[in-house]
Scaffold this motif. Structure first.
Motif, PDB file in Angstrom:
ATOM      1  N   PHE A 127       1.014  33.852  27.544  1.00  0.00           N
ATOM      2  CA  PHE A 127      -0.146  33.827  28.432  1.00  0.00           C
ATOM      3  C   PHE A 127      -0.784  35.209  28.556  1.00  0.00           C
ATOM      4  N   ASP A 128      -0.314  36.190  27.785  1.00  0.00           N
ATOM      5  CA  ASP A 128      -0.753  37.573  27.941  1.00  0.00           C
ATOM      6  C   ASP A 128      -1.741  38.055  26.879  1.00  0.00           C
ATOM      7  N   LEU A 129      -2.057  37.244  25.885  1.00  0.00           N
ATOM      8  CA  LEU A 129      -2.920  37.712  24.796  1.00  0.00           C
ATOM      9  C   LEU A 129      -4.401  37.682  25.161  1.00  0.00           C
ATOM     10  N   ILE A 130      -4.852  36.584  25.768  1.00  0.00           N
ATOM     11  CA  ILE A 130      -6.240  36.451  26.221  1.00  0.00           C
ATOM     12  C   ILE A 130      -6.186  35.821  27.607  1.00  0.00           C
ATOM     13  N   GLU A 131      -6.861  36.432  28.546  1.00  0.00           N
ATOM     14  CA  GLU A 131      -6.802  35.996  29.939  1.00  0.00           C
ATOM     15  C   GLU A 131      -7.143  34.513  30.098  1.00  0.00           C
ATOM     16  N   VAL A 161       0.102  29.335  21.864  1.00  0.00           N
ATOM     17  CA  VAL A 161       1.399  28.787  21.470  1.00  0.00           C
ATOM     18  C   VAL A 161       1.646  29.112  20.005  1.00  0.00           C
ATOM     19  N   SER A 162       2.708  29.844  19.733  1.00  0.00           N
ATOM     20  CA  SER A 162       3.125  30.108  18.360  1.00  0.00           C
ATOM     21  C   SER A 162       3.901  28.899  17.864  1.00  0.00           C
ATOM     22  N   GLN A 204     -12.388  32.621  24.596  1.00  0.00           N
ATOM     23  CA  GLN A 204     -12.282  33.030  25.988  1.00  0.00           C
ATOM     24  C   GLN A 204     -12.250  31.816  26.896  1.00  0.00           C
ATOM     25  N   ALA A 205     -11.720  32.028  28.078  1.00  0.00           N
ATOM     26  CA  ALA A 205     -11.629  30.963  29.073  1.00  0.00           C
ATOM     27  C   ALA A 205     -12.812  31.082  30.025  1.00  0.00           C
ATOM     28  N   VAL A 206     -13.373  29.920  30.387  1.00  0.00           N
ATOM     29  CA  VAL A 206     -14.479  29.858  31.341  1.00  0.00           C
ATOM     30  C   VAL A 206     -14.091  28.835  32.404  1.00  0.00           C
ATOM     31  N   ARG A 207     -14.310  29.178  33.655  1.00  0.00           N
ATOM     32  CA  ARG A 207     -14.002  28.247  34.737  1.00  0.00           C
ATOM     33  C   ARG A 207     -14.818  26.957  34.573  1.00  0.00           C
TER      34      ARG A 207
END
Length: 100
Positions: free
Chosen positions: A9-13, A18-19, A91-94
């Motif tokens: 969970f630390d690579l892109i906010e 999942v590897s 990227q994540a968007v709400r």
């Protein structure tokens, strides 16, 4: 065949990376948005083109956007994907920003 999966969970906010590992070798990544978010992949956004296939630009010289590419289903990336450079600009968007 032995598959294992490692979540990060630390690579892109606000994205879960999942590897996917088969018999000890990284095969690919799966990318999912965190709860309350969608995954935006700007490189898949849809733009307007003229009849000759040329990108149409607005008065500021920017491409005319038809729609952004959002998904809740996730995406995959090759094992060589550079999450620091993030060339696909994941990227994540709400969710509420997308539905507003």
């Amino acid at each position: 065949m032995d598959w294992t999966y490692k979540e990060n969970f630390d690579l892109i906010e606000n994205l879960k990376i999942v590897s996917c590992i088969k018999d000890g070798k990284l095969v690919h990544y799966r990318i999912y948005p965190a709860e309350g978010y969608v995954l935006w992949i700007p490189t898949l956004d849809e733009y307007e083109y003229d009849d000759e296939g040329n990108l149409i630009l607005d008065e500021n010289g920017e491409p005319v956007l038809i729609r952004r590419y959002y998904t809740q289903g996730g995406a995959t990336a090759l094992p060589t994907y550079d999450f620091v450079a993030n060339p696909n600009k994941y990227q994540a968007v709400r969710i509420e920003e997308v539905t507003a």
